[in-house]
Design a protein around this motif. Structure first.
Motif, PDB file in Angstrom:
ATOM      1  N   GLY A   1      -0.174   7.254   5.656  1.00 45.07           N
ATOM      2  CA  GLY A   1      -0.933   7.283   6.910  1.00 45.07           C
ATOM      3  C   GLY A   1      -1.622   5.979   7.227  1.00 45.07           C
TER       4      GLY A   1
ATOM      5  N   GLY B   1      -1.533   2.580   9.329  1.00 41.98           N
ATOM      6  CA  GLY B   1      -0.903   1.917  10.469  1.00 41.98           C
ATOM      7  C   GLY B   1      -0.855   0.421  10.214  1.00 41.98           C
ATOM      8  N   HIS B   2      -1.148  -0.346  11.229  1.00 36.53           N
ATOM      9  CA  HIS B   2      -1.071  -1.794  11.085  1.00 36.53           C
ATOM     10  C   HIS B   2      -2.170  -2.331  10.169  1.00 36.53           C
ATOM     11  CE1 HIS B   2       2.059  -2.263  13.959  1.00 36.53           C
ATOM     12  NE2 HIS B   2       1.402  -1.540  14.843  1.00 36.53           N
ATOM     13  N   VAL B   3      -1.794  -3.351   9.401  1.00 37.60           N
ATOM     14  CA  VAL B   3      -2.767  -4.097   8.600  1.00 37.60           C
ATOM     15  C   VAL B   3      -2.694  -5.549   9.054  1.00 37.60           C
ATOM     16  CG1 VAL B   3      -3.449  -4.804   6.275  1.00 37.60           C
ATOM     17  CG2 VAL B   3      -2.390  -2.573   6.625  1.00 37.60           C
ATOM     18  N   ARG B   4      -3.846  -6.156   9.305  1.00 38.76           N
ATOM     19  CA  ARG B   4      -3.873  -7.574   9.695  1.00 38.76           C
ATOM     20  C   ARG B   4      -4.840  -8.281   8.755  1.00 38.76           C
ATOM     21  NH1 ARG B   4      -0.522  -9.165  13.725  1.00 38.76           N
ATOM     22  NH2 ARG B   4      -2.014 -10.341  14.976  1.00 38.76           N
TER      23      ARG B   4
ATOM     24  N   MET C   1      -7.879   1.595  -2.329  1.00 34.88           N
ATOM     25  CA  MET C   1      -7.013   0.452  -1.968  1.00 34.88           C
ATOM     26  C   MET C   1      -7.631  -0.865  -2.429  1.00 34.88           C
ATOM     27  SD  MET C   1      -5.948   1.321   1.953  1.00 34.88           S
ATOM     28  CE  MET C   1      -5.677   3.026   2.411  1.00 34.88           C
TER      29      MET C   1
ATOM     30  N   LEU D   1       0.840  -1.203   0.000  1.00 33.56           N
ATOM     31  CA  LEU D   1       0.000   0.000   0.000  1.00 33.56           C
ATOM     32  C   LEU D   1       0.877   1.256   0.000  1.00 33.56           C
ATOM     33  CD1 LEU D   1      -2.908  -1.017   2.433  1.00 33.56           C
ATOM     34  CD2 LEU D   1      -3.075  -0.669  -0.030  1.00 33.56           C
TER      35      LEU D   1
ATOM     36  N   LYS E   1     -11.836 -13.137   2.420  1.00 27.03           N
ATOM     37  CA  LYS E   1     -10.726 -12.561   3.173  1.00 27.03           C
ATOM     38  C   LYS E   1     -11.204 -11.338   3.924  1.00 27.03           C
ATOM     39  CE  LYS E   1      -8.604 -12.535  -0.744  1.00 27.03           C
ATOM     40  NZ  LYS E   1      -7.706 -12.225  -1.864  1.00 27.03           N
ATOM     41  N   VAL E   2     -10.526 -11.049   5.016  1.00 25.37           N
ATOM     42  CA  VAL E   2     -10.870  -9.851   5.760  1.00 25.37           C
ATOM     43  C   VAL E   2      -9.568  -9.111   6.085  1.00 25.37           C
ATOM     44  CG1 VAL E   2     -10.925 -11.070   7.981  1.00 25.37           C
ATOM     45  CG2 VAL E   2     -12.243  -9.011   7.702  1.00 25.37           C
ATOM     46  N   PHE E   3      -9.592  -7.803   5.934  1.00 28.12           N
ATOM     47  CA  PHE E   3      -8.424  -6.984   6.241  1.00 28.12           C
ATOM     48  C   PHE E   3      -8.810  -5.967   7.309  1.00 28.12           C
ATOM     49  CE2 PHE E   3      -8.254  -8.128   1.739  1.00 28.12           C
ATOM     50  CZ  PHE E   3      -7.028  -8.740   1.658  1.00 28.12           C
ATOM     51  N   ASP E   4      -8.038  -5.939   8.390  1.00 26.89           N
ATOM     52  CA  ASP E   4      -8.245  -4.918   9.412  1.00 26.89           C
ATOM     53  C   ASP E   4      -7.144  -3.885   9.265  1.00 26.89           C
ATOM     54  OD1 ASP E   4     -10.540  -5.922  10.756  1.00 26.89           O
ATOM     55  OD2 ASP E   4      -9.299  -7.535  11.548  1.00 26.89           O
ATOM     56  N   LEU E   5      -7.545  -2.651   8.978  1.00 22.23           N
ATOM     57  CA  LEU E   5      -6.557  -1.594   8.731  1.00 22.23           C
ATOM     58  C   LEU E   5      -6.718  -0.481   9.742  1.00 22.23           C
ATOM     59  CD1 LEU E   5      -7.886  -2.355   5.608  1.00 22.23           C
ATOM     60  CD2 LEU E   5      -5.800  -1.168   5.027  1.00 22.23           C
ATOM     61  N   GLU E   6      -5.596   0.136  10.081  1.00 19.36           N
ATOM     62  CA  GLU E   6      -5.630   1.345  10.903  1.00 19.36           C
ATOM     63  C   GLU E   6      -5.193   2.504  10.028  1.00 19.36           C
ATOM     64  OE1 GLU E   6      -2.993   0.527  14.124  1.00 19.36           O
ATOM     65  OE2 GLU E   6      -4.423  -0.810  15.119  1.00 19.36           O
ATOM     66  N   LEU E   7      -6.025   3.534   9.995  1.00 21.68           N
ATOM     67  CA  LEU E   7      -5.689   4.718   9.201  1.00 21.68           C
ATOM     68  C   LEU E   7      -5.452   5.885  10.150  1.00 21.68           C
ATOM     69  CD1 LEU E   7      -8.445   4.328   6.487  1.00 21.68           C
ATOM     70  CD2 LEU E   7      -6.065   3.649   6.337  1.00 21.68           C
ATOM     71  N   GLU E   8      -4.382   6.641   9.885  1.00 22.98           N
ATOM     72  CA  GLU E   8      -4.044   7.720  10.811  1.00 22.98           C
ATOM     73  C   GLU E   8      -4.941   8.941  10.651  1.00 22.98           C
ATOM     74  OE1 GLU E   8       0.206   8.061  10.294  1.00 22.98           O
ATOM     75  OE2 GLU E   8       0.362   6.018  11.099  1.00 22.98           O
ATOM     76  N   SER E   9      -5.588   9.057   9.486  1.00 18.71           N
ATOM     77  CA  SER E   9      -6.445  10.219   9.260  1.00 18.71           C
ATOM     78  C   SER E   9      -7.644  10.190  10.203  1.00 18.71           C
ATOM     79  CB  SER E   9      -6.909  10.230   7.807  1.00 18.71           C
ATOM     80  OG  SER E   9      -8.301  10.146   7.720  1.00 18.71           O
TER      81      SER E   9
ATOM     82  N   ARG F   1     -12.536  -2.205   8.569  1.00 18.90           N
ATOM     83  CA  ARG F   1     -12.509  -3.622   8.183  1.00 18.90           C
ATOM     84  C   ARG F   1     -13.000  -3.741   6.749  1.00 18.90           C
ATOM     85  NH1 ARG F   1     -14.299  -8.582  11.850  1.00 18.90           N
ATOM     86  NH2 ARG F   1     -12.095  -8.378  12.333  1.00 18.90           N
TER      87      ARG F   1
ATOM     88  N   PHE G   1      -0.198   5.153  -0.927  1.00 15.64           N
ATOM     89  CA  PHE G   1      -1.128   5.441   0.165  1.00 15.64           C
ATOM     90  C   PHE G   1      -0.331   5.761   1.423  1.00 15.64           C
ATOM     91  CE2 PHE G   1      -3.634   2.654  -2.626  1.00 15.64           C
ATOM     92  CZ  PHE G   1      -4.748   3.459  -2.805  1.00 15.64           C
TER      93      PHE G   1
ATOM     94  N   GLY H   1      -7.244 -11.567   7.866  1.00 12.22           N
ATOM     95  CA  GLY H   1      -7.954 -12.709   8.434  1.00 12.22           C
ATOM     96  C   GLY H   1      -8.766 -13.411   7.368  1.00 12.22           C
ATOM     97  N   LYS H   2      -9.602 -14.324   7.818  1.00 15.27           N
ATOM     98  CA  LYS H   2     -10.415 -15.120   6.891  1.00 15.27           C
ATOM     99  C   LYS H   2     -11.879 -14.970   7.240  1.00 15.27           C
ATOM    100  CE  LYS H   2      -7.770 -18.491   8.114  1.00 15.27           C
ATOM    101  NZ  LYS H   2      -7.208 -19.826   8.422  1.00 15.27           N
ATOM    102  N   VAL H   3     -12.699 -15.142   6.240  1.00 14.43           N
ATOM    103  CA  VAL H   3     -14.132 -15.101   6.497  1.00 14.43           C
ATOM    104  C   VAL H   3     -14.784 -16.298   5.791  1.00 14.43           C
ATOM    105  CG1 VAL H   3     -14.600 -13.539   4.559  1.00 14.43           C
ATOM    106  CG2 VAL H   3     -16.132 -13.567   6.487  1.00 14.43           C
TER     107      VAL H   3
ATOM    108  N   LEU I   1      -6.455  -4.715  -2.798  1.00 12.53           N
ATOM    109  CA  LEU I   1      -7.015  -5.701  -1.860  1.00 12.53           C
ATOM    110  C   LEU I   1      -7.988  -6.680  -2.513  1.00 12.53           C
ATOM    111  CD1 LEU I   1      -7.588  -3.385   1.255  1.00 12.53           C
ATOM    112  CD2 LEU I   1      -5.623  -4.809   0.735  1.00 12.53           C
TER     113      LEU I   1
ATOM    114  N   THR J   1     -13.958  -6.460   3.871  1.00 12.34           N
ATOM    115  CA  THR J   1     -14.285  -7.868   3.653  1.00 12.34           C
ATOM    116  C   THR J   1     -14.365  -8.125   2.160  1.00 12.34           C
ATOM    117  OG1 THR J   1     -15.596  -7.760   5.672  1.00 12.34           O
ATOM    118  CG2 THR J   1     -15.871  -9.717   4.310  1.00 12.34           C
TER     119      THR J   1
ATOM    120  N   ASP K   1     -10.191   6.566   0.399  1.00 10.58           N
ATOM    121  CA  ASP K   1      -8.886   5.895   0.313  1.00 10.58           C
ATOM    122  C   ASP K   1      -9.055   4.386   0.311  1.00 10.58           C
ATOM    123  OD1 ASP K   1      -7.416   8.169   0.207  1.00 10.58           O
ATOM    124  OD2 ASP K   1      -6.635   8.075   2.254  1.00 10.58           O
TER     125      ASP K   1
END
Lengths: 80, 80
Positions: free
Chosen positions: A33, A35-38, B62, A26, B41-49, B5, A31, A40-42, B67, B7, B58
């Protein structure tokens, strides 16, 4: 028929190289700003039963036995 | 900071061998009455904005760029 969605995510503290790779990709795409990206599965399942309580108990058993590795993963179940 | 999140699920009609394998494995474990299983699939993202509208735009970009493969996959975005 009951439709259920099971979401399996890595526990906090478990390394997620796939998530790290996505973070890198990313940033590479410009892109900022992020932070962490994790990752998972659904799982979207259709259950023929009409009994919600039984369906939820079954889904919990499926997660414990097959869908999630409970040593490193959390799961959450939502029914439609 | 915004937590989001994303999905990503296969579109209807796209074959899902992974889901089929899970269906088979669940029957093998003795679970009955299971219809279709689809994996996503699932993505958990943290955005600083702190700007939710910008974050959503954004995240959409992405998904389109990295993704999700929008030829065969749908995505949905939810912000915390």
């Amino acid at each position: 028929m009951i439709k259920a969605r099971v979401t399996v995510t890595l526990k906090n503290g478990v390394l997620d190289p796939q998530g790290k790779a996505i973070e890198g990709a990313l940033s590479g795409l410009g892109f900022t700003g992020i932070g962490h990206v994790r990752q998972g599965k659904v799982f979207d399942l259709e259950l023929e039963s009409a009994d919600k309580a039984k369906a939820e108990a079954d889904l919990k058993a499926m997660c414990e036995k097959l869908l999630a590795n409970t040593v490193i993963e959390n799961y959450s179940i939502s029914l439609d």
